[in-house]
Structures are given as C-alpha cells and as structure tokens.
Design a protein around this motif. Sequence first.
Motif, PDB file in Angstrom:
ATOM      1  N   ALA A  25     -11.527   7.878   3.360  1.00  0.00           N
ATOM      2  CA  ALA A  25     -10.367   8.764   3.222  1.00  0.00           C
ATOM      3  C   ALA A  25      -9.148   7.923   2.892  1.00  0.00           C
ATOM      4  O   ALA A  25      -9.004   6.801   3.374  1.00  0.00           O
ATOM      5  CB  ALA A  25     -10.125   9.547   4.504  1.00  0.00           C
ATOM      6  N   ILE A  26      -8.292   8.455   2.049  1.00  0.00           N
ATOM      7  CA  ILE A  26      -6.961   7.879   1.854  1.00  0.00           C
ATOM      8  C   ILE A  26      -6.032   8.607   2.811  1.00  0.00           C
ATOM      9  O   ILE A  26      -5.922   9.837   2.773  1.00  0.00           O
ATOM     10  CB  ILE A  26      -6.464   8.048   0.412  1.00  0.00           C
ATOM     11  CG1 ILE A  26      -7.375   7.313  -0.565  1.00  0.00           C
ATOM     12  CG2 ILE A  26      -5.025   7.539   0.285  1.00  0.00           C
ATOM     13  CD1 ILE A  26      -7.013   7.547  -2.014  1.00  0.00           C
ATOM     14  N   GLY A  27      -5.393   7.861   3.678  1.00  0.00           N
ATOM     15  CA  GLY A  27      -4.484   8.457   4.649  1.00  0.00           C
ATOM     16  C   GLY A  27      -3.050   8.026   4.411  1.00  0.00           C
ATOM     17  O   GLY A  27      -2.767   7.077   3.677  1.00  0.00           O
ATOM     18  N   MET A  28      -2.145   8.728   5.041  1.00  0.00           N
ATOM     19  CA  MET A  28      -0.714   8.437   4.949  1.00  0.00           C
ATOM     20  C   MET A  28      -0.093   8.583   6.326  1.00  0.00           C
ATOM     21  O   MET A  28      -0.381   9.564   7.040  1.00  0.00           O
ATOM     22  CB  MET A  28      -0.043   9.393   3.956  1.00  0.00           C
ATOM     23  CG  MET A  28       1.477   9.362   3.991  1.00  0.00           C
ATOM     24  SD  MET A  28       2.184   7.825   3.362  1.00  0.00           S
ATOM     25  CE  MET A  28       2.095   8.117   1.597  1.00  0.00           C
TER      26      MET A  28
ATOM     27  N   LEU B 241      -2.962  -0.526  10.571  1.00  0.00           N
ATOM     28  CA  LEU B 241      -3.511   0.388   9.569  1.00  0.00           C
ATOM     29  C   LEU B 241      -4.241  -0.340   8.450  1.00  0.00           C
ATOM     30  O   LEU B 241      -4.572   0.268   7.434  1.00  0.00           O
ATOM     31  CB  LEU B 241      -2.398   1.268   8.986  1.00  0.00           C
ATOM     32  CG  LEU B 241      -1.767   2.234   9.999  1.00  0.00           C
ATOM     33  CD1 LEU B 241      -0.647   3.031   9.343  1.00  0.00           C
ATOM     34  CD2 LEU B 241      -2.802   3.155  10.606  1.00  0.00           C
ATOM     35  N   TYR B 242      -4.511  -1.641   8.633  1.00  0.00           N
ATOM     36  CA  TYR B 242      -5.466  -2.291   7.758  1.00  0.00           C
ATOM     37  C   TYR B 242      -6.832  -1.644   7.987  1.00  0.00           C
ATOM     38  O   TYR B 242      -7.157  -1.224   9.095  1.00  0.00           O
ATOM     39  CB  TYR B 242      -5.551  -3.793   8.045  1.00  0.00           C
ATOM     40  CG  TYR B 242      -4.489  -4.624   7.360  1.00  0.00           C
ATOM     41  CD1 TYR B 242      -4.647  -5.010   6.032  1.00  0.00           C
ATOM     42  CD2 TYR B 242      -3.348  -5.023   8.037  1.00  0.00           C
ATOM     43  CE1 TYR B 242      -3.678  -5.775   5.401  1.00  0.00           C
ATOM     44  CE2 TYR B 242      -2.375  -5.788   7.414  1.00  0.00           C
ATOM     45  CZ  TYR B 242      -2.546  -6.163   6.096  1.00  0.00           C
ATOM     46  OH  TYR B 242      -1.590  -6.912   5.469  1.00  0.00           O
ATOM     47  N   ARG B 243      -7.623  -1.621   6.936  1.00  0.00           N
ATOM     48  CA  ARG B 243      -8.919  -0.935   6.996  1.00  0.00           C
ATOM     49  C   ARG B 243      -9.793  -1.456   8.137  1.00  0.00           C
ATOM     50  O   ARG B 243     -10.390  -0.675   8.893  1.00  0.00           O
ATOM     51  CB  ARG B 243      -9.634  -1.097   5.643  1.00  0.00           C
ATOM     52  CG  ARG B 243     -10.947  -0.350   5.514  1.00  0.00           C
ATOM     53  CD  ARG B 243     -11.464  -0.431   4.077  1.00  0.00           C
ATOM     54  NE  ARG B 243     -11.572  -1.806   3.622  1.00  0.00           N
ATOM     55  CZ  ARG B 243     -12.662  -2.563   3.772  1.00  0.00           C
ATOM     56  NH1 ARG B 243     -13.734  -2.047   4.359  1.00  0.00           N
ATOM     57  NH2 ARG B 243     -12.697  -3.791   3.332  1.00  0.00           N
ATOM     58  N   LYS B 244      -9.877  -2.778   8.284  1.00  0.00           N
ATOM     59  CA  LYS B 244     -10.732  -3.343   9.321  1.00  0.00           C
ATOM     60  C   LYS B 244     -10.193  -3.046  10.709  1.00  0.00           C
ATOM     61  O   LYS B 244     -10.945  -2.753  11.642  1.00  0.00           O
ATOM     62  CB  LYS B 244     -10.887  -4.849   9.130  1.00  0.00           C
ATOM     63  CG  LYS B 244     -11.937  -5.461  10.051  1.00  0.00           C
ATOM     64  CD  LYS B 244     -12.148  -6.939   9.751  1.00  0.00           C
ATOM     65  CE  LYS B 244     -13.268  -7.499  10.600  1.00  0.00           C
ATOM     66  NZ  LYS B 244     -13.454  -8.963  10.380  1.00  0.00           N
TER      67      LYS B 244
ATOM     68  N   ARG C 286       0.816  -1.223   0.000  1.00  0.00           N
ATOM     69  CA  ARG C 286       0.000   0.000   0.000  1.00  0.00           C
ATOM     70  C   ARG C 286       0.843   1.263   0.000  1.00  0.00           C
ATOM     71  O   ARG C 286       0.323   2.356   0.111  1.00  0.00           O
ATOM     72  CB  ARG C 286      -0.927  -0.019   1.228  1.00  0.00           C
ATOM     73  CG  ARG C 286      -2.000  -1.086   1.140  1.00  0.00           C
ATOM     74  CD  ARG C 286      -2.721  -1.246   2.468  1.00  0.00           C
ATOM     75  NE  ARG C 286      -1.827  -1.819   3.473  1.00  0.00           N
ATOM     76  CZ  ARG C 286      -2.013  -1.707   4.790  1.00  0.00           C
ATOM     77  NH1 ARG C 286      -3.026  -1.043   5.254  1.00  0.00           N
ATOM     78  NH2 ARG C 286      -1.173  -2.264   5.632  1.00  0.00           N
ATOM     79  N   GLN C 287       2.173   1.112  -0.052  1.00  0.00           N
ATOM     80  CA  GLN C 287       3.081   2.252  -0.141  1.00  0.00           C
ATOM     81  C   GLN C 287       2.859   3.254   0.992  1.00  0.00           C
ATOM     82  O   GLN C 287       2.902   4.464   0.788  1.00  0.00           O
ATOM     83  CB  GLN C 287       2.932   2.948  -1.498  1.00  0.00           C
ATOM     84  CG  GLN C 287       3.256   2.028  -2.669  1.00  0.00           C
ATOM     85  CD  GLN C 287       3.054   2.691  -4.010  1.00  0.00           C
ATOM     86  OE1 GLN C 287       2.112   3.458  -4.198  1.00  0.00           O
ATOM     87  NE2 GLN C 287       3.918   2.401  -4.960  1.00  0.00           N
ATOM     88  N   GLY C 288       2.622   2.721   2.180  1.00  0.00           N
ATOM     89  CA  GLY C 288       2.467   3.585   3.345  1.00  0.00           C
ATOM     90  C   GLY C 288       1.102   4.213   3.498  1.00  0.00           C
ATOM     91  O   GLY C 288       0.862   4.948   4.449  1.00  0.00           O
ATOM     92  N   ARG C 289       0.187   3.923   2.581  1.00  0.00           N
ATOM     93  CA  ARG C 289      -1.143   4.514   2.639  1.00  0.00           C
ATOM     94  C   ARG C 289      -2.141   3.552   3.268  1.00  0.00           C
ATOM     95  O   ARG C 289      -1.896   2.355   3.373  1.00  0.00           O
ATOM     96  CB  ARG C 289      -1.601   4.928   1.243  1.00  0.00           C
ATOM     97  CG  ARG C 289      -0.806   6.104   0.695  1.00  0.00           C
ATOM     98  CD  ARG C 289      -1.125   6.358  -0.766  1.00  0.00           C
ATOM     99  NE  ARG C 289      -0.441   7.550  -1.252  1.00  0.00           N
ATOM    100  CZ  ARG C 289       0.837   7.590  -1.601  1.00  0.00           C
ATOM    101  NH1 ARG C 289       1.587   6.498  -1.537  1.00  0.00           N
ATOM    102  NH2 ARG C 289       1.384   8.713  -2.023  1.00  0.00           N
TER     103      ARG C 289
END
Length: 277
Positions: free
Chosen positions: A107-110, A167-170, A32-35
């Motif tokens: 949202a896409i976060g970093m 930081l997985y979505r779930k 996910r390249q940190g995202r």
Amino acid sequence: MSPAALPIRIEDPDDERIAGFRQIREKDLVQRQGRFIAEGTVVLSLLAESHANDGDFGAEALLVLENRLAGLEPVLAKFPADVPLYVASRPVMNAIAGFDIHRGVLAIGMRRRHPDAKTVLAHLPAGALVVVAGGISNHDNIGSIFRNAAVFGADAVLLDETCCDPLYRKAIRVSVGTVFKLPFVLGGSHHDLIASLNEAGFSLYGLSPQGQVDIRQIRPTGRMALLTGAEGEGLPAEILNSIQTARIPQAPGVDSLNAATATGIALFAIASAMGRL
C-alpha cells in the motif's frame, strides 16, 4: 465494512498508474513527499483502521498479487472504494517493486497530520506512559521500540531529530503496523522533548547500565516517561545528569542490551508498576 474498489489489472510494470510502487527500495533513500510503503496483511489491516477512523494515516493505493486477492478480501473491504486496488501477476509485481515481494500486498500510505510534542502530550490521559528515544538510527530498533510500546500499553512515542523515520518500509514491517496505532513525534532535540515532558508533568527515567535505581524499584507517578538512547553510546551524559536514571540488572561480563530489547524490558517493569498490565 464498505465495498472495496474493483480490482484494476496491471500488465505493464511501466504503467503510470502504479508509479508510486516502482523501485520502492530506492524510495526509502530519497525524498518521499510524506508518503510511505506498507506491506503485509497485518500492517495493511492496521493502516485500514486508521484510514477508516480518520486517524493520522491513510492509504492512497493498493497493489496485490493476483493469487492473494481472494484471501485478502476481509482486509481490502476495510478500505473505501475510492482507494484504487491494483492487481498484478508475480513477475509484473516483482518488476514494479524491483525485488521479490513475498507477502504479495503493498500500500502507498500518507501521514495526514504531523502534531508536535506538546500537542501529543496535551491529549494524553492523566496516567500516561510515554517512550522517548534519541539517536536510534537502526530501522529494526525503531520498529521494535514501537512494537514494545504497543505491547506494554504506552500511550505515545517521541523520537528526537537524530532518529530514523519510523515510516521507513522496514521499520513499519518490524513494528507490525503499530506505528499506525501510537501517536508519535519525530523531531526536535532530546532537550526539547524533555522540556515538553517536564512542562506536561511527567516523571522522567533514563535507561543506563549505571542507573541510580533498579528498574524494578521505580515508584510510578501519574505520568511516566522512559528515555532510551542510541545503541552503544546510550543517552548523553548531560541528559542523564538532568533526570532520574534506572538500570536493568544483568549478568557480569556481558555488554549492554540491545536498545529495543532494553526498552521492552523496562517498559514491562514500569507498566507493571503502574498497574497497566
């Protein structure tokens, strides 16, 4: 609050401007390249606070269901105008994400910074409480551990290299966004984390059904660390033999508690003993 970005309407699921939101389930399984993807109003609000306060997490873009836009204005206004705000109908949003988005807000976060354990511990107060987990591969457990840590006033969470990414979505969703509030580290072995904790002056207690003391009998010191292991196996024997251990009393004939539940009960006991609740 700063003025939010003007909504940009998306009519085509293949629009390149929202490529980062496309097929988000699969993106949890690849690099996910940190995202990461955050969803839900409460989670988005905590991400906005981190973004606005130069915290470890920021937002790159927002995608909102058109009929939810008005009700989300107070949350969206927390983001600066340079964070793009995309709006779509339900059919288009579902086609983008690859499934039905019930919450209607993404949202896409970093993650902006990746401090190591020694750095995190060095910035904690003299009376700190830290949660340490190893081998937790279930996203629900990881999310629940963060939520428990936040509820009971822990100052940081350390995860060894065998844990799944919080930081997985779930995991973010189950944590109710508390992953954005607590400093955390993901990486290194349990031995590495224990060495850092010992160097920083922490008293360590590992959870085990055969623990040396009842969790309610722990006498707090200035800095406390609670260690929890994988579901079923628990902490490795070599770890338990190197630290103090504590048990949670339970009725006979019942298997051990779920890792996240046990962590929450133990945190309540330790935080209470430390006078933090």
